[in-house]
Write an enzyme that holds these catalytic residues in place. Structure first.
Site, PDB file in Angstrom:
ATOM      1  N   ASP A 101       2.238 -14.942  -4.748  1.00  0.00           N
ATOM      2  CA  ASP A 101       1.643 -15.432  -3.501  1.00  0.00           C
ATOM      3  C   ASP A 101       0.729 -14.407  -2.834  1.00  0.00           C
ATOM      4  OD1 ASP A 101       3.886 -13.840  -2.989  1.00  0.00           O
ATOM      5  OD2 ASP A 101       4.255 -14.785  -1.063  1.00  0.00           O
ATOM      6  N   THR A 160      15.999 -13.721   1.988  1.00  0.00           N
ATOM      7  CA  THR A 160      15.126 -12.662   2.498  1.00  0.00           C
ATOM      8  C   THR A 160      13.780 -13.232   2.926  1.00  0.00           C
ATOM      9  OG1 THR A 160      16.139 -11.238   0.823  1.00  0.00           O
ATOM     10  CG2 THR A 160      14.225 -10.355   1.967  1.00  0.00           C
ATOM     11  N   LYS A 195       8.852 -21.503   3.205  1.00  0.00           N
ATOM     12  CA  LYS A 195       9.110 -20.551   4.281  1.00  0.00           C
ATOM     13  C   LYS A 195       8.364 -21.040   5.508  1.00  0.00           C
ATOM     14  CE  LYS A 195       6.861 -16.723   3.777  1.00  0.00           C
ATOM     15  NZ  LYS A 195       6.342 -15.363   3.749  1.00  0.00           N
ATOM     16  N   ASP A 198       1.083 -10.221  -6.658  1.00  0.00           N
ATOM     17  CA  ASP A 198       2.123 -11.132  -7.144  1.00  0.00           C
ATOM     18  C   ASP A 198       1.756 -12.610  -6.963  1.00  0.00           C
ATOM     19  OD1 ASP A 198       2.404 -11.266  -4.378  1.00  0.00           O
ATOM     20  OD2 ASP A 198       4.575 -11.557  -4.486  1.00  0.00           O
ATOM     21  N   ARG A 238      20.581  -4.405  -6.676  1.00  0.00           N
ATOM     22  CA  ARG A 238      19.525  -3.401  -6.647  1.00  0.00           C
ATOM     23  C   ARG A 238      20.147  -2.055  -6.278  1.00  0.00           C
ATOM     24  NH1 ARG A 238      15.477  -6.885  -7.076  1.00  0.00           N
ATOM     25  NH2 ARG A 238      15.094  -8.568  -5.587  1.00  0.00           N
ATOM     26  N   ARG A 250      14.635 -20.408  -1.440  1.00  0.00           N
ATOM     27  CA  ARG A 250      14.166 -20.403  -2.834  1.00  0.00           C
ATOM     28  C   ARG A 250      15.218 -21.001  -3.731  1.00  0.00           C
ATOM     29  NH1 ARG A 250      11.018 -14.622  -3.400  1.00  0.00           N
ATOM     30  NH2 ARG A 250       9.818 -15.023  -1.527  1.00  0.00           N
ATOM     31  N   ASP A 254       1.110 -11.303  -1.715  1.00  0.00           N
ATOM     32  CA  ASP A 254       1.467 -10.350  -0.664  1.00  0.00           C
ATOM     33  C   ASP A 254       1.913  -8.993  -1.204  1.00  0.00           C
ATOM     34  OD1 ASP A 254       3.859 -11.307  -1.628  1.00  0.00           O
ATOM     35  OD2 ASP A 254       4.672 -11.925   0.314  1.00  0.00           O
ATOM     36  N   ARG A 255       2.171  -8.901  -2.512  1.00  0.00           N
ATOM     37  CA  ARG A 255       2.563  -7.606  -3.079  1.00  0.00           C
ATOM     38  C   ARG A 255       1.379  -6.921  -3.743  1.00  0.00           C
ATOM     39  NH1 ARG A 255       8.582  -7.806  -5.590  1.00  0.00           N
ATOM     40  NH2 ARG A 255       9.495  -9.033  -3.919  1.00  0.00           N
ATOM     41  N   GLU A 308       7.308  -1.778   2.354  1.00  0.00           N
ATOM     42  CA  GLU A 308       8.587  -1.865   1.674  1.00  0.00           C
ATOM     43  C   GLU A 308       8.432  -1.273   0.280  1.00  0.00           C
ATOM     44  OE1 GLU A 308      11.256  -5.365   2.650  1.00  0.00           O
ATOM     45  OE2 GLU A 308       9.322  -6.326   2.364  1.00  0.00           O
ATOM     46  N   GLU A 309       9.557  -0.777  -0.247  1.00  0.00           N
ATOM     47  CA  GLU A 309       9.520  -0.196  -1.598  1.00  0.00           C
ATOM     48  C   GLU A 309       9.201  -1.242  -2.663  1.00  0.00           C
ATOM     49  OE1 GLU A 309      12.002  -1.522  -3.651  1.00  0.00           O
ATOM     50  OE2 GLU A 309      12.668  -2.609  -1.869  1.00  0.00           O
ATOM     51  N   SER A 310       9.337  -2.519  -2.304  1.00  0.00           N
ATOM     52  CA  SER A 310       9.160  -3.598  -3.264  1.00  0.00           C
ATOM     53  C   SER A 310       7.692  -4.013  -3.388  1.00  0.00           C
ATOM     54  CB  SER A 310      10.009  -4.785  -2.834  1.00  0.00           C
ATOM     55  OG  SER A 310       9.693  -5.148  -1.499  1.00  0.00           O
ATOM     56  N   SER A 320       7.071 -16.641  -4.484  1.00  0.00           N
ATOM     57  CA  SER A 320       6.523 -15.293  -4.627  1.00  0.00           C
ATOM     58  C   SER A 320       6.496 -14.768  -6.058  1.00  0.00           C
ATOM     59  CB  SER A 320       7.302 -14.360  -3.703  1.00  0.00           C
ATOM     60  OG  SER A 320       6.710 -13.110  -3.679  1.00  0.00           O
ATOM     61  N   HIS A 321       7.272 -13.702  -6.294  1.00  0.00           N
ATOM     62  CA  HIS A 321       7.240 -13.044  -7.600  1.00  0.00           C
ATOM     63  C   HIS A 321       8.128 -13.745  -8.628  1.00  0.00           C
ATOM     64  CE1 HIS A 321      10.610 -11.644  -5.274  1.00  0.00           C
ATOM     65  NE2 HIS A 321      11.214 -11.296  -6.398  1.00  0.00           N
ATOM     66  N   LYS A 374       2.981  -9.102   4.476  1.00  0.00           N
ATOM     67  CA  LYS A 374       2.446  -8.047   3.637  1.00  0.00           C
ATOM     68  C   LYS A 374       1.221  -8.603   2.927  1.00  0.00           C
ATOM     69  CE  LYS A 374       5.962  -8.696   0.089  1.00  0.00           C
ATOM     70  NZ  LYS A 374       7.358  -9.025   0.375  1.00  0.00           N
TER      71      LYS A 374
HETATM   72  C1  VG1 Z   1      12.701  -8.841  -2.271  1.00  0.00           C
HETATM   73  C2  VG1 Z   1      12.298  -7.443  -1.861  1.00  0.00           C
HETATM   74  C3  VG1 Z   1      11.956  -7.408  -0.388  1.00  0.00           C
HETATM   75  C4  VG1 Z   1      10.852  -8.435  -0.101  1.00  0.00           C
HETATM   76  C5  VG1 Z   1      11.284  -9.798  -0.582  1.00  0.00           C
HETATM   77  C6  VG1 Z   1      10.187 -10.837  -0.441  1.00  0.00           C
HETATM   78  O1  VG1 Z   1      13.857  -9.236  -1.550  1.00  0.00           O
HETATM   79  O2  VG1 Z   1      13.300  -6.523  -2.173  1.00  0.00           O
HETATM   80  O3  VG1 Z   1      11.565  -6.118  -0.025  1.00  0.00           O
HETATM   81  O4  VG1 Z   1      10.569  -8.488   1.277  1.00  0.00           O
HETATM   82  O5  VG1 Z   1      11.644  -9.747  -1.958  1.00  0.00           O
HETATM   83  O6  VG1 Z   1       9.057 -10.473  -1.163  1.00  0.00           O
HETATM   84  P1  VG1 Z   1      15.331  -9.153  -2.168  1.00  0.00           P
HETATM   85  O7  VG1 Z   1      16.233  -9.734  -1.121  1.00  0.00           O
HETATM   86  O8  VG1 Z   1      15.304  -9.922  -3.447  1.00  0.00           O
HETATM   87  O9  VG1 Z   1      15.592  -7.708  -2.422  1.00  0.00           O
HETATM   88  V1  VG1 Z   1       8.070 -11.659  -1.817  1.00  0.00           V
HETATM   89  O10 VG1 Z   1       6.683 -10.938  -2.336  1.00  0.00           O
HETATM   90  O11 VG1 Z   1       9.166 -12.191  -3.040  1.00  0.00           O
HETATM   91  O12 VG1 Z   1       7.897 -12.818  -0.652  1.00  0.00           O
HETATM   92 CO    CO Z   2       5.264 -12.255  -2.689  1.00  0.00          CO
END
Ligand code: VG1
Ligand code: CO
Length: 552
Positions: free
Chosen positions: A282, A18, A126, A280, A505, A22, A284-285, A366-368, A113-114, A379
């Site tokens: 990096d 996504t 990335k 988070d 999910r 990673r 962006d959240r 995004e919902e995330s 990221s998270h 983001k």
């Molecule tokens: C998750 C989230 C998605 C987000 C992605 C990257 O992906 O659901 O909405 O864009 O992380 O976010 P997935 O494929 O695990 O559902 V970040 O802040 O980890 O770069």
């Molecule tokens: Co992130």
């Protein structure tokens, strides 16, 4: 500067997910692993002469050695200059801003990221293109194809670069330059251009209490510059602001489960601050909290869209909005009222870039826990926090008294209705078991429509496909949707960011127009739908899991 072509053997698992590639740190530490992926990116790009590359990451373990390698490989692959964030740190939105502001050819963002960090944690990489956004699928697909065939990578024999001090190192009479930059100032300047800092400063001085949790991750230095230095917030309103290589052993994911320090403070009854936020790994959240109150990210996007004209940067209105498919339809209702377009894209920020470049949308989410606008192509966690503070400041009464976050949500729901929403994650499921859950649901695509479960009747179901209206590309298999007659829905997806087993999910959404029910807890309001999701998917039976790992 000598350029060496080193023989290497291909790995077969370098498919970007996504958000980039990673893997566990230990996977990245294998000889040639990072180099192969970086070379595959450079081979895909066909770097023009004189190009500049932006490089930086979230400061997690392996960030520093990876940056040295990338600098050496950039020199060998025709880049004339590399911009590196001081100490190797660039938040994801800051990296996007730097690429845009200094017109660099692209950027490498080093982050998982998270995901957890440290030697036993995750690392990631990335590539972002010149618009500042994540490379689209046609590039990442090509990178993956190249990574499976690679036989050599190119690297220059440069000495280790001091990335901790601002300055420039010049090689070969200026043929190659490495510049260490302070991105914090650039980013803070951008925020100050977008938002009404005078009004926010006044709000903070009026006794309105704010608590921000950087979760030992990348936003710490940015938050200190913006909140303390520029907005005059007391130092006590910031917590966990020193970036750590393993996020102090924590999980840098701003949700009710992992941001527990902040959640405790924000749910401390009357003593709780008025506004809380976290970002988070990096940066962006974002998670937005009020006094004893949680704002679902999908609702946050809708509230920002509805109130955008209160913010200087969006005072003349927004062109349109976009949300990822699993994100609730709350923002769709706002778009309908504003009479602007609303786009539904697959999960992941890379799908928003084309729409923004074409001027079709201003706000995305995004919902995330991801929200942003066209000021960058990623983001942006702190941007969302400042947007909320700007809205709160603009809505304060003549005496400077702010409304509560909860009151803003209640008023929003009273006007638009409430899209009650929740996401249940089941993490580290054996891959075969997770796939069998998805297959089991897909096998019912023909029989489900027309069936009734309690108060819900299935209208249709499908596997979401997206046609990009700008470049015509199509992305298939983006998540299973079960759509009910009354507009409610259940979505099932496998995560594309995990590094261990699979994560299932389940996204649940039901519309509630009745304001007498708007105060209900989402888990209570969605209880019946949660049971239906488990019944249709047979998730418990197929995975042996009784409860979700994380509920948001
Ligand atoms: C998750 C989230 C998605 C987000 C992605 C990257 O992906 O659901 O909405 O864009 O992380 O976010 P997935 O494929 O695990 O559902 V970040 O802040 O980890 O770069
Ligand atoms: Co992130």
């Amino acid at each position: 500067m000598k350029i060496i072509s080193k023989p290497t053997s291909a790995f077969n698992d370098q498919k970007p997910g996504t958000s980039g590639l990673r893997k566990k740190v230990k996977v990245f530490q294998q000889p040639g692993y990072l180099e192969n992926f970086v070379q595959s990116i450079f081979d895909t790009l066909k770097v023009p002469a004189g190009a500049t590359l932006t490089v930086g990451g979230d400061g997690r373990y392996y960030n520093r050695p990876a940056i040295q390698t990338i600098i050496q490989m950039a020199a060998a692959n025709g880049f004339a200059r590399v911009l590196v964030g001081q100490a190797g740190i660039l938040s994801t939105p800051a990296a996007s801003h730097i690429i845009r502001k200094y017109h660099t050819y692209g950027g490498m963002v080093l982050s998982a990221s998270h995901n957890q960090g440290g030697i036993n944690g995750d690392f990631g990489i990335k590539y972002n293109i010149s618009n500042g956004g994540p490379a689209p699928e046609k590039i990442t697909d090509d990178v993956f194809a190249k990574s499976k065939l690679i036989t050599h990578y190119k690297i220059a024999d440069l000495p280790e670069i001091d990335i901790d001090h601002i300055g420039e190192t010049i090689f070969d009479d200026g043929k190659f330059t490495v510049k260490i930059i302070d991105a914090v100032q650039d980013y803070a300047d951008l925020m100050q251009e977008l938002f009404d800092f005078t009004a926010i400063k006044k709000l903070l001085a009026s006794g309105f209490k704010v608590q921000f949790d950087a979760m030992h991750a990348v936003t710490g230095p940015y938050a200190q510059e913006i909140f303390t230095n520029r907005l005059g917030a007391p130092i006590t309103s910031l917590m966990n602001c020193v970036p750590s290589e393993d996020f102090n052993g924590g999980h840098p994911d701003p949700n009710l489960t992992y941001a527990e320090d902040l959640v405790k403070i924000m749910y401390a009854g009357d003593r709780a601050p008025d506004f809380g936020a976290a970002s988070d790994g990096d940066g962006d959240r974002n998670m937005i909290l009020g006094k004893n109150f949680f704002v679902t990210p999908s609702d946050s996007l809708a509230v920002l869209a509805a109130n955008a004209t209160l913010v200087p940067a969006y005072a003349t209105g927004i062109a349109g909005v976009a949300r990822s498919m699993p994100t609730s339809g709350a923002v769709d209702r706002v778009a309908a009222k504003l009479n602007i377009p609303c786009y539904e894209t697959p999960t992941g920020w890379k799908f928003f870039g084309n729409l923004m470049d074409a001027g079709k949308v201003t706000l995305c989410g995004e919902e995330s826990f991801g929200t942003s606008s066209s000021h960058v192509r990623e983001k942006d966690g702190l941007w969302a926090v400042l947007f909320w503070l700007n809205v709160l400041a603009a809505k304060a009464d003549a005496c400077g008294q702010a409304q509560s976050v909860e009151a803003i949500l209640m008023a929003h729901w009273a006007e638009f209705g409430r899209n009650v929403y929740s996401r249940h994650d089941y993490e580290t499921i054996p891959t075969d078991a997770a796939n069998s859950v998805i297959q089991h649901i897909k096998a019912q695509f023909e029989s489900l429509p027309g069936q009734t479960f309690g108060s819900y009747s299935v209208k249709t179901c499908d596997d979401f496909s997206y046609l990009d209206s700008i470049d015509g590309s199509i992305s298939h298999n983006q998540g299973i949707r079960i759509l009910f007659e009354d507009g409610s829905r259940i979505v099932f997806r496998l995560s594309g960011t995990g590094t261990e087993g699979a994560t299932i999910r389940i996204y649940l959404e039901a519309f509630e127009p009745d304001s007498r029910k708007h105060h209900l807890d989402a888990q209570v309001a969605l209880a019946e739908m949660i049971q239906i999701a488990l019944l249709i998917s047979q998730l418990k039976e197929k995975t042996g899991r009784d409860t979700p790992t994380v509920i948001t």
